[in-house]
Design an enzyme around this catalytic site. Structure first.
Site, PDB file in Angstrom:
ATOM      1  N   ARG A 112       0.834  -1.215   0.000  1.00 16.99           N
ATOM      2  CA  ARG A 112       0.000   0.000   0.000  1.00 16.99           C
ATOM      3  C   ARG A 112       0.868   1.264   0.000  1.00 16.99           C
ATOM      4  O   ARG A 112       0.608   2.220  -0.745  1.00 16.99           O
ATOM      5  CB  ARG A 112      -0.906  -0.022   1.238  1.00 16.99           C
ATOM      6  N   VAL A 145       3.932   1.587  -1.048  1.00 17.13           N
ATOM      7  CA  VAL A 145       4.622   1.741  -2.344  1.00 17.13           C
ATOM      8  C   VAL A 145       3.664   2.370  -3.350  1.00 17.13           C
ATOM      9  O   VAL A 145       4.009   3.339  -4.048  1.00 17.13           O
ATOM     10  CB  VAL A 145       5.130   0.359  -2.861  1.00 17.13           C
ATOM     11  N   VAL A 146       2.442   1.832  -3.421  1.00 15.78           N
ATOM     12  CA  VAL A 146       1.478   2.332  -4.420  1.00 15.78           C
ATOM     13  C   VAL A 146       1.130   3.797  -4.142  1.00 15.78           C
ATOM     14  O   VAL A 146       1.176   4.643  -5.045  1.00 15.78           O
ATOM     15  CB  VAL A 146       0.206   1.448  -4.425  1.00 15.78           C
ATOM     16  N   ASP A 189      11.410 -14.208  10.856  1.00 15.25           N
ATOM     17  CA  ASP A 189      12.557 -14.783  11.576  1.00 15.25           C
ATOM     18  C   ASP A 189      13.496 -13.735  12.196  1.00 15.25           C
ATOM     19  O   ASP A 189      14.250 -14.045  13.107  1.00 15.25           O
ATOM     20  CB  ASP A 189      13.393 -15.653  10.625  1.00 15.25           C
ATOM     21  N   GLY A 220       8.410 -15.546  29.975  1.00 21.21           N
ATOM     22  CA  GLY A 220       8.759 -16.138  31.257  1.00 21.21           C
ATOM     23  C   GLY A 220       9.055 -17.631  31.203  1.00 21.21           C
ATOM     24  O   GLY A 220       8.651 -18.385  32.091  1.00 21.21           O
ATOM     25  N   ARG A 277       3.844 -31.828  27.958  1.00 18.95           N
ATOM     26  CA  ARG A 277       3.018 -31.636  26.757  1.00 18.95           C
ATOM     27  C   ARG A 277       3.827 -30.826  25.744  1.00 18.95           C
ATOM     28  O   ARG A 277       4.675 -30.011  26.124  1.00 18.95           O
ATOM     29  CB  ARG A 277       1.729 -30.885  27.091  1.00 18.95           C
ATOM     30  N   HIS A 301       2.634 -22.390  11.566  1.00 14.27           N
ATOM     31  CA  HIS A 301       2.281 -21.252  10.717  1.00 14.27           C
ATOM     32  C   HIS A 301       1.269 -20.286  11.341  1.00 14.27           C
ATOM     33  O   HIS A 301       0.999 -19.240  10.739  1.00 14.27           O
ATOM     34  CB  HIS A 301       1.761 -21.762   9.368  1.00 14.27           C
ATOM     35  N   ARG A 315       2.635 -16.876  11.413  1.00 15.80           N
ATOM     36  CA  ARG A 315       2.766 -16.053  10.209  1.00 15.80           C
ATOM     37  C   ARG A 315       1.473 -15.318   9.853  1.00 15.80           C
ATOM     38  O   ARG A 315       1.489 -14.412   9.008  1.00 15.80           O
ATOM     39  CB  ARG A 315       3.206 -16.938   9.037  1.00 15.80           C
TER      40      ARG A 315
END
Ligand code: F6P
Length: 327
Positions: free
Chosen positions: A21, A23-24, A127, A185, A246, A252, A255
């Site tokens: 957005r 950039v445009v 990352d 923590g 557990r 993903h 992300r």
């Protein structure tokens, strides 16, 4: 400069839409047309371009993912693939390209620059392993997902007197694991950079049990020398740490989702700067955040190595969380 293109590449990261957005909108202010390249280098090779106007980029600032979609492409790693991409850009009369992505994507950007095409890179990867920038687009959003997950898992861990092994993303870099562990923590963090042994993890979790804690958390980076699943097996077979164990792999989920305020701002600033760099005649550089400023970082430098985690983070981890033993 009358026409440029923008694409998002590699793993998607929250904030990529905000960068598109910016950039445009910035280009439109300078009367420059912007084409979006769909599906990264795959779309570049196939000439899959669409004109982006203020309509296409309206209402996307808060959306996760990338409206242009993304891909990991093998063909662009070859000279033939690169020439095909360059040909498509020339056919469309495109005079500059902004590529938002991680190390692999920036390597492709450098190839185009070396072929004489004006390219600006923008670091986007959860990352935080891109050298030459303090932060990449998406890191903060992913970190917030991790923290929310850690807080939720601690609730259920305490209720059942359990130890949780939580695996977070970071292919070759322990940034998310270390900061997640510090801020969430955890008792112990396993990073590719400074991995404790499985015995040390067991000792830290057991120590929490012996001290009377109701829960314990170990955060493991996916790029560590052993996976969380291996650790789970090890603990179940060889150790009695007191707690039941557990395992949760966040995968993903890290992300996706709406970008945080930090990522929206970072992506917007970087998108604006990328267009300004192109207009100034720059090429072969990445927009990098250095302190409060945006700097031009040569792509050669940005891809020359992975961004190291600051030593102070490890020191902090040692004191406030522990890398090898519980505080
Ligand atoms: O580079 C970002 C990243 O999310 C890494 O943390 C992870 O290892 C990788 O991408 C996963 O890639 P993919 O989505 O292609 O499985």
């Amino acid at each position: 400069m009358k026409r440029i293109a923008v694409m998002t590449s590699g793993g998607d990261s929250p904030g990529m839409n905000a960068a598109i957005r910016a950039v445009v909108r910035t280009a439109m202010n300078y009367d420059i047309e912007v084409y979006g390249v769909r599906q990264a280098y795959t779309g570049l090779i196939n000439g899959d371009f669409e004109l982006l106007t203020s309509v296409e980029v309206s209402g996307i600032l808060q959306r996760g993912g990338t409206i242009l979609q993304t891909a990991r492409n093998e063909e662009f790693k070859t000279t033939q693939g690169q020439k095909r991409g360059l040909r498509r850009l020339n056919e469309q009369g495109i005079q500059g390209l902004v590529i938002v992505g991680g190390n692999g994507s920036l390597t492709g950007a450098l190839a185009l620059h070396r072929m004489g095409f004006p390219v600006i890179g923008v670091p986007g990867s959860i990352d935080n392993d891109i050298f030459g920038t303090d932060m990449a687009i998406g890191v903060d959003s992913a970190m917030n997902v991790i923290l929310e997950a850690l807080d939720r898992l601690r609730d259920t861990a305490s209720s059942h007197q359990r130890a949780f092994l939580i695996e977070v993303m970071g292919r070759n870099c322990g940034y998310l694991a270390l900061t997640g562990g510090i801020l969430g923590g955890a008792e112990i963090v396993v990073t590719p950079e400074r991995p404790p042994t499985m015995e040390e993890v067991a000792a830290a979790l057991e120590d929490a049990y012996v001290r009377g804690k109701s829960h314990a958390i170990a955060v493991i980076a996916e790029g560590a020398p052993y996976r969380a699943t291996d650790l789970e097996k090890f603990l179940q077979q060889n150790q009695n740490i007191g707690f039941e164990i557990r395992l949760t792999i966040l995968g993903h989920t890290q992300r996706g989702g709406s970008p945080t305020a930090f990522d929206r701002l970072l992506a917007t600033r970087m998108g604006v700067k990328a267009v300004e760099f192109l207009r100034d005649g720059q090429s072969g550089v990445m927009v990098g955040l250095s302190g409060r400023e945006m700097k031009a970082v040569p792509l050669e430098e940005a891809i020359s190595k992975l961004r190291p985690i600051s030593e102070s983070y490890f020191e902090n981890g040692q004191v406030s969380v522990t890398l090898t033993h519980s505080s």
